[in-house]
Design a protein around this motif. Structure first.
Motif, PDB file in Angstrom:
ATOM      1  N   LEU A  49       0.638  -1.342   0.061  1.00 11.74           N
ATOM      2  CA  LEU A  49      -0.145  -0.177   0.226  1.00 11.74           C
ATOM      3  C   LEU A  49       0.743   1.296  -0.102  1.00 11.74           C
ATOM      4  O   LEU A  49       0.684   2.179  -0.793  1.00 11.74           O
ATOM      5  N   GLN A  50       1.897   1.432   0.949  1.00 15.79           N
ATOM      6  CA  GLN A  50       2.831   2.552   0.898  1.00 15.79           C
ATOM      7  C   GLN A  50       3.544   2.699  -0.523  1.00 15.79           C
ATOM      8  O   GLN A  50       3.825   3.763  -0.892  1.00 15.79           O
ATOM      9  N   ARG A  51       4.093   1.554  -1.123  1.00 13.36           N
ATOM     10  CA  ARG A  51       4.674   1.614  -2.014  1.00 13.36           C
ATOM     11  C   ARG A  51       3.787   2.236  -3.367  1.00 13.36           C
ATOM     12  O   ARG A  51       4.161   3.092  -4.283  1.00 13.36           O
ATOM     13  N   SER A  52       2.561   1.838  -3.379  1.00 11.20           N
ATOM     14  CA  SER A  52       1.691   2.347  -4.315  1.00 11.20           C
ATOM     15  C   SER A  52       1.299   3.693  -4.237  1.00 11.20           C
ATOM     16  O   SER A  52       1.143   4.491  -5.046  1.00 11.20           O
ATOM     17  N   ARG A  57       1.883   9.698  -5.445  1.00  8.14           N
ATOM     18  CA  ARG A  57       2.261  10.954  -4.922  1.00  8.14           C
ATOM     19  C   ARG A  57       3.177  11.600  -6.032  1.00  8.14           C
ATOM     20  O   ARG A  57       3.331  12.820  -5.924  1.00  8.14           O
ATOM     21  N   ALA A  58       3.972  10.705  -6.859  1.00  9.80           N
ATOM     22  CA  ALA A  58       5.013  11.087  -7.788  1.00  9.80           C
ATOM     23  C   ALA A  58       4.243  11.463  -8.981  1.00  9.80           C
ATOM     24  O   ALA A  58       4.815  12.402  -9.874  1.00  9.80           O
ATOM     25  N   VAL A  65      -4.429  13.112  -3.184  1.00  7.17           N
ATOM     26  CA  VAL A  65      -4.278  11.820  -3.286  1.00  7.17           C
ATOM     27  C   VAL A  65      -5.034  11.189  -1.851  1.00  7.17           C
ATOM     28  O   VAL A  65      -4.587  11.531  -0.897  1.00  7.17           O
ATOM     29  N   TRP A  66      -5.894  10.186  -2.271  1.00  3.79           N
ATOM     30  CA  TRP A  66      -6.644   9.434  -0.938  1.00  3.79           C
ATOM     31  C   TRP A  66      -6.561   7.837  -1.195  1.00  3.79           C
ATOM     32  O   TRP A  66      -6.320   7.332  -2.222  1.00  3.79           O
ATOM     33  N   ILE A  67      -6.420   7.199  -0.095  1.00  3.95           N
ATOM     34  CA  ILE A  67      -6.557   5.900   0.267  1.00  3.95           C
ATOM     35  C   ILE A  67      -7.985   5.877   0.468  1.00  3.95           C
ATOM     36  O   ILE A  67      -8.471   6.113   1.610  1.00  3.95           O
ATOM     37  N   PRO A 124       4.230   3.860 -13.930  1.00  6.15           N
ATOM     38  CA  PRO A 124       5.051   4.979 -14.128  1.00  6.15           C
ATOM     39  C   PRO A 124       4.125   6.061 -13.930  1.00  6.15           C
ATOM     40  O   PRO A 124       3.082   6.403 -14.766  1.00  6.15           O
ATOM     41  N   PRO A 125       4.585   7.188 -12.846  1.00  3.21           N
ATOM     42  CA  PRO A 125       3.764   8.344 -12.809  1.00  3.21           C
ATOM     43  C   PRO A 125       3.450   9.138 -14.204  1.00  3.21           C
ATOM     44  O   PRO A 125       2.518   9.622 -14.185  1.00  3.21           O
TER      45      PRO A 125
END
Length: 277
Positions: A49-52, A57-58, A65-67, A124-125
């Motif tokens: 989750l954090q890596r996604s 965020r990039a 950005v919301w979870i 990729p952002p």
């Protein structure tokens, strides 16, 4: 390099965009998947989750950005690494429904909503930025989503997963304008024997929607094909809404989602190749 299939270019973004990351604990194929640790290039463990979230965020030019989750454990972990969290109902059938619930619950006013999959930290952002630009460039397009043309090795991986009864990813076929005709968890189109250059396109599960498309989606019951395949995007096709496919090149380490426990090592290898800590 990123490129648009079936278009002549993109216009500057005139509308605000918000990213929502749907996250649920009770995945049928991989329970607790959002909280599984993934090792980065230097051996540090962060949850999927954090890596996604860090990948989301990039993305440039996004207002927020919301979870979105219905699970206390996920909400606690997300707040712990600094994410904005919106609680959504437990009965959301899929990520698109959870995105709409998040829009309503959090009072998100952006004109374009991005569904950034919580199991796709390799997204990729710039590809997400291109999806938003694609919606701005063509008003008739309701949804934009990326794909890559598979190499023979990637086709072999997808077919091997299928032989084992696992969904290794989703493939897509599209028309001359670049609009999706069909998505499947099986490899489409059919690959004749000894064909090593089949035009197989892997669909990366991130979407940019207009608010109108999301509202139409929620007004429409799940379609028969959506139920059979377990693919939410088929409801847009059932509604007659255009889903524009945006082709991107395969970045270092490839594009792979965490659908099954065996995918963890594949994604970790890609994180190492991209030197993502």
């Amino acid at each position: 390099m990123l490129k648009l299939v079936g278009g002549t270019g993109v216009a500057p973004r005139p509308a605000e965009a918000a990213i929502i990351i749907p996250a649920r604990f009770a995945s049928s194929r991989f329970p607790g998947k959002p909280l599984v640790p993934l090792l980065g290039a230097e051996g540090a463990a962060k949850t999927l989750l954090q890596r996604s979230w860090e990948a989301a965020r990039a993305v440039g030019g996004v207002a927020e950005v919301w979870i979105a989750t219905d699970d206390d454990r996920i909400a606690e972990v997300a707040r712990g690494f600094g994410a904005q969290v919106v609680r959504t109902p437990a009965d959301c059938a899929n990520g698109t429904e959870r995105c709409w619930a998040a829009v309503c619950e959090a009072g998100i006013h952006a004109d374009i909503i991005v569904n950034f999959q919580g199991d796709s930290p390799l997204t990729p952002p710039p590809a997400v930025e291109l999806l938003v630009d694609t919606l701005a460039a063509e008003p008739r397009i309701s949804v934009a989503t990326p794909m890559i043309r598979c190499s023979p090795l990637q086709v072999d991986r997808l077919t091997a997963e299928a032989r084992l009864g696992r969904a290794g990813g989703t493939t897509v076929v599209f028309d001359g304008a670049g609009d999706a005709l069909y998505f499947s968890k099986r490899v489409i189109p059919h690959i004749p024997e000894r064909c090593r250059d089949a035009p197989i396109y892997f669909h990366l599960g991130v979407y940019a929607y207009t608010r109108a498309a999301l509202a139409e989606y929620m007004r429409t019951p799940p379609s028969p094909l959506e139920r059979v395949e377990g693919l939410e995007q088929l409801r847009f096709l059932h509604c007659g809404l255009a889903v524009r496919m945006v082709e991107i090149s395969d970045p270092p380490g490839g594009l792979w989602e965490v659908n099954n426990p065996s995918d963890v090592v594949v994604v970790e290898a890609a994180l190492a190749e991209r030197r993502l800590v």
